[in-house]
Design a protein around this motif. Structure first.
Motif, PDB file in Angstrom:
ATOM      1  N   ILE A  57     -27.270 -15.790 -17.881  1.00  0.00           N
ATOM      2  CA  ILE A  57     -26.326 -14.868 -17.244  1.00  0.00           C
ATOM      3  C   ILE A  57     -26.588 -13.416 -17.628  1.00  0.00           C
ATOM      4  O   ILE A  57     -26.496 -12.526 -16.772  1.00  0.00           O
ATOM      5  CB  ILE A  57     -24.875 -15.292 -17.553  1.00  0.00           C
ATOM      6  N   ASP A  58     -26.920 -13.152 -18.885  1.00  0.00           N
ATOM      7  CA  ASP A  58     -27.173 -11.760 -19.282  1.00  0.00           C
ATOM      8  C   ASP A  58     -28.396 -11.193 -18.563  1.00  0.00           C
ATOM      9  O   ASP A  58     -28.367 -10.056 -18.084  1.00  0.00           O
ATOM     10  CB  ASP A  58     -27.340 -11.655 -20.799  1.00  0.00           C
ATOM     11  N   SER A  59     -29.453 -11.996 -18.463  1.00  0.00           N
ATOM     12  CA  SER A  59     -30.640 -11.543 -17.734  1.00  0.00           C
ATOM     13  C   SER A  59     -30.325 -11.351 -16.251  1.00  0.00           C
ATOM     14  O   SER A  59     -30.726 -10.358 -15.648  1.00  0.00           O
ATOM     15  CB  SER A  59     -31.778 -12.561 -17.873  1.00  0.00           C
ATOM     16  N   ALA A  60     -29.599 -12.302 -15.697  1.00  0.00           N
ATOM     17  CA  ALA A  60     -29.219 -12.202 -14.285  1.00  0.00           C
ATOM     18  C   ALA A  60     -28.398 -10.943 -14.035  1.00  0.00           C
ATOM     19  O   ALA A  60     -28.600 -10.246 -13.037  1.00  0.00           O
ATOM     20  CB  ALA A  60     -28.429 -13.441 -13.866  1.00  0.00           C
ATOM     21  N   SER A  61     -27.494 -10.660 -14.946  1.00  0.00           N
ATOM     22  CA  SER A  61     -26.634  -9.487 -14.816  1.00  0.00           C
ATOM     23  C   SER A  61     -27.454  -8.197 -14.832  1.00  0.00           C
ATOM     24  O   SER A  61     -27.227  -7.291 -14.017  1.00  0.00           O
ATOM     25  CB  SER A  61     -25.598  -9.487 -15.940  1.00  0.00           C
ATOM     26  N   ALA A  62     -28.423  -8.114 -15.734  1.00  0.00           N
ATOM     27  CA  ALA A  62     -29.267  -6.915 -15.803  1.00  0.00           C
ATOM     28  C   ALA A  62     -30.079  -6.749 -14.522  1.00  0.00           C
ATOM     29  O   ALA A  62     -30.220  -5.630 -14.007  1.00  0.00           O
ATOM     30  CB  ALA A  62     -30.199  -7.005 -17.011  1.00  0.00           C
ATOM     31  N   MET A  63     -30.580  -7.863 -13.993  1.00  0.00           N
ATOM     32  CA  MET A  63     -31.388  -7.799 -12.766  1.00  0.00           C
ATOM     33  C   MET A  63     -30.550  -7.384 -11.558  1.00  0.00           C
ATOM     34  O   MET A  63     -30.967  -6.559 -10.756  1.00  0.00           O
ATOM     35  CB  MET A  63     -32.045  -9.152 -12.468  1.00  0.00           C
ATOM     36  N   VAL A  64     -29.366  -7.961 -11.433  1.00  0.00           N
ATOM     37  CA  VAL A  64     -28.535  -7.620 -10.266  1.00  0.00           C
ATOM     38  C   VAL A  64     -28.018  -6.188 -10.386  1.00  0.00           C
ATOM     39  O   VAL A  64     -27.875  -5.503  -9.367  1.00  0.00           O
ATOM     40  CB  VAL A  64     -27.395  -8.639 -10.044  1.00  0.00           C
ATOM     41  N   ASP A  65     -27.756  -5.728 -11.601  1.00  0.00           N
ATOM     42  CA  ASP A  65     -27.347  -4.328 -11.777  1.00  0.00           C
ATOM     43  C   ASP A  65     -28.442  -3.387 -11.272  1.00  0.00           C
ATOM     44  O   ASP A  65     -28.148  -2.366 -10.651  1.00  0.00           O
ATOM     45  CB  ASP A  65     -27.015  -4.032 -13.239  1.00  0.00           C
ATOM     46  N   GLN A  66     -29.696  -3.741 -11.543  1.00  0.00           N
ATOM     47  CA  GLN A  66     -30.814  -2.928 -11.051  1.00  0.00           C
ATOM     48  C   GLN A  66     -30.846  -2.938  -9.518  1.00  0.00           C
ATOM     49  O   GLN A  66     -31.025  -1.906  -8.886  1.00  0.00           O
ATOM     50  CB  GLN A  66     -32.142  -3.456 -11.618  1.00  0.00           C
ATOM     51  N   ALA A  67     -30.637  -4.106  -8.929  1.00  0.00           N
ATOM     52  CA  ALA A  67     -30.625  -4.205  -7.457  1.00  0.00           C
ATOM     53  C   ALA A  67     -29.499  -3.363  -6.866  1.00  0.00           C
ATOM     54  O   ALA A  67     -29.705  -2.659  -5.867  1.00  0.00           O
ATOM     55  CB  ALA A  67     -30.478  -5.669  -7.033  1.00  0.00           C
ATOM     56  N   ILE A  68     -28.331  -3.406  -7.478  1.00  0.00           N
ATOM     57  CA  ILE A  68     -27.172  -2.642  -6.989  1.00  0.00           C
ATOM     58  C   ILE A  68     -27.416  -1.137  -7.138  1.00  0.00           C
ATOM     59  O   ILE A  68     -27.030  -0.352  -6.275  1.00  0.00           O
ATOM     60  CB  ILE A  68     -25.875  -3.083  -7.710  1.00  0.00           C
ATOM     61  N   ARG A  69     -28.092  -0.737  -8.231  1.00  0.00           N
ATOM     62  CA  ARG A  69     -28.419   0.693  -8.397  1.00  0.00           C
ATOM     63  C   ARG A  69     -29.329   1.165  -7.251  1.00  0.00           C
ATOM     64  O   ARG A  69     -29.182   2.275  -6.756  1.00  0.00           O
ATOM     65  CB  ARG A  69     -29.110   0.939  -9.742  1.00  0.00           C
TER      66      ARG A  69
END
Length: 167
Positions: free
Chosen positions: A57-69
């Motif tokens: 989940i932490d890795s997924a969260s970092a990746m999706v945050d990048q996509a949203i940025r």
């Protein structure tokens, strides 16, 4: 641009390889796509979903945050953000993400289905049913599909049990 085209090739290789069950190679192709083309919202979104499905989940969260940025209105990234937020127990952020995804792409049923399920799990069955009704009005689902969606919504008693089971 040639870097974007090459990144797209690795993105396609990654998603196709993941679909065959070779998750290690698929994830490697997706990581390569984001290294070659760091502005590829799809690369980050697919990589986030890969990590989410693995329970990272932490890795997924970092990746999706990048996509949203990169693309704050990307439907796939918003759905993934909602799923990750829900898994983290942040139902407010999850529901906001699903609502935003619906606003971005009102003809896709996924946002409606996830939002209505989240609402029903919190005992908000009337709001969940209103979300399904909204999906019908937006032509995201057919009236025939409504029965299946409403049947899959947990009852108030089932919602309480599911919430207790996750605590």
């Amino acid at each position: 641009d040639s870097r974007a085209a090459l990144g797209k090739i690795f993105l396609v290789l990654g998603t196709r390889t993941l679909s065959t069950g070779d998750t290690a190679s698929g994830a490697s192709y997706l990581r390569t796509s984001t290294l070659i083309s760091p502005a590829s919202v799809d690369g980050w979104s697919f990589l986030a979903m890969h990590h989410f499905l693995k329970g990272e989940i932490d890795s997924a969260s970092a990746m999706v945050d990048q996509a949203i940025r990169i693309a704050p209105k990307n439907h796939r990234a918003l759905i993934t953000l909602g799923l990750i937020s829900d898994r983290k127990g942040d139902t407010t952020r999850a529901e906001q993400s699903f609502r935003h995804a619906i606003n971005v792409n009102p003809s896709d049923p996924q946002g409606y289905a996830l939002l209505s399920r989240s609402l029903a799990l919190r005992g908000m069955r009337v709001e969940a049913l209103a979300t399904i009704e909204q999906a019908v009005r937006a032509n995201a689902i057919t009236a025939d599909a409504v029965q299946g969606m409403t049947d899959s919504l947990p009852s108030k008693q089932q919602s309480s049990q599911l919430l207790n089971d996750t605590r």
